[in-house]
Design a protein around this motif. Sequence first.
Motif, short mmCIF file in Angstrom:
data_model
loop_
_atom_site.label_atom_id
_atom_site.label_comp_id
_atom_site.label_asym_id
_atom_site.label_seq_id
_atom_site.Cartn_x
_atom_site.Cartn_y
_atom_site.Cartn_z
N HIS A 31 33.48 38.23 40.82
CA HIS A 31 34.48 39.28 40.97
C HIS A 31 35.31 38.93 42.20
CE1 HIS A 31 36.30 43.26 41.74
NE2 HIS A 31 36.12 43.47 40.45
N LYS A 33 36.58 40.38 44.54
CA LYS A 33 36.42 41.08 45.81
C LYS A 33 35.51 40.33 46.78
CE LYS A 33 36.52 45.84 47.38
NZ LYS A 33 36.19 45.46 48.75
N ASP A 34 34.55 39.57 46.26
CA ASP A 34 33.68 38.79 47.15
C ASP A 34 34.51 37.78 47.94
OD1 ASP A 34 31.20 40.00 46.37
OD2 ASP A 34 31.29 38.84 44.51
N PHE A 36 37.85 37.79 48.27
CA PHE A 36 38.90 38.48 49.01
C PHE A 36 38.36 39.05 50.32
CE2 PHE A 36 41.52 42.19 50.01
CZ PHE A 36 42.79 41.64 49.98
N ASP A 37 37.21 39.71 50.26
CA ASP A 37 36.63 40.30 51.47
C ASP A 37 36.25 39.23 52.48
OD1 ASP A 37 36.96 42.81 50.43
OD2 ASP A 37 34.85 43.11 49.89
N ASN A 82 44.83 45.74 43.07
CA ASN A 82 44.07 44.49 43.18
C ASN A 82 45.00 43.29 43.07
OD1 ASN A 82 41.73 46.00 43.32
ND2 ASN A 82 41.20 45.72 41.17
N CYS A 86 45.83 40.48 46.16
CA CYS A 86 45.64 39.03 45.98
C CYS A 86 46.98 38.30 46.05
CB CYS A 86 44.94 38.75 44.65
SG CYS A 86 43.22 39.29 44.62
N LEU A 124 41.97 36.40 40.65
CA LEU A 124 41.40 37.49 39.87
C LEU A 124 40.68 37.00 38.62
CD1 LEU A 124 44.42 39.92 40.15
CD2 LEU A 124 42.11 40.47 40.93
N SER A 149 38.36 43.80 36.76
CA SER A 149 39.21 44.82 37.41
C SER A 149 40.69 44.43 37.37
CB SER A 149 38.76 45.06 38.85
OG SER A 149 37.43 45.47 38.91
#
Length: 287
Positions: A31, A33-34, A36-37, A82, A86, A124, A149
């Motif tokens: 995903h 977010k891993d 991105f964070d 999202n 990105c 994404l 997402s």
Amino acid sequence: MRDVYSRVTQLARAQVYPFMKNHRISPLSYHFKDYFDACLEEYHIKIMPHHFTNRKIEGLTLVDKAGITFSYEEENPVVKQNFTLCHELGHYILEHSGQVFTEMVDNSDLPIESEANLFSAVVLMPDIVLLSKIYYRRDNFRRVMTDLSVSAEALTYRLLDLFRYYLSPDHPEISPAIVNYKNNQNHKILSLFEWIHDEIENDYKAVKEDVLTIIRNELEDNDFVTSRDFPELLDDSFRKELMADDSIGAWVVFDFGQALGYAWRKDKLTEQQAKSRANTMILLEKR
């Protein structure tokens, strides 16, 4: 346009694929977010919402002496937010020239905006992730969209771009295959993936794990790791390289004719506690 697509998507994959390998994230569980964070933490990026009339400004990137800030339209759907976040990250990673970037509804045709859109789409929905979910696990369109997402529009365009790049821009089966896939008929899209899956897989397999990075990441979640999972810990030079990070200790114990290399986080375990844990593991294995 093909050259731009190739350059930007290769850069995006060069970001995402090593991250997946070094954090042992499988394509089926990926995903954005891993990744991105992790970028937010590494580059000290701040995130803040905004709202403008008619939601005309989708996103903003500000780069100044205070640091880097990404802003997104708070009234947009989460899937759009999202994509925007990105997209803004794309401006930074692609090293676009400037200190202020504005993503507006009517400026998406600008070259740097198109590049940021491509970057966002790959982060994404990486090639290997789409292949794994659609071709191997046979996920339907809605499940892929939900798991990653993203919006239906974003997934549709991503699949169009993917197949047009690997096959040809005017391949007659691409659009019908995607339409059928959205209607829960996957045989045509599976046929398209049959043509390109080797190339996607080889690109992913070519990315090698960095064991030092993997161990450091593992120690973020677990205080203690051993050569049972990482045989490299039996090597003196490898342990020395690992201990270049002052927060990590590493050693090897010998008992019952066995050797066990191990590493630990110094802020969580003392040297004696780590050694005791290693000795206990050897003892238990001998029972």
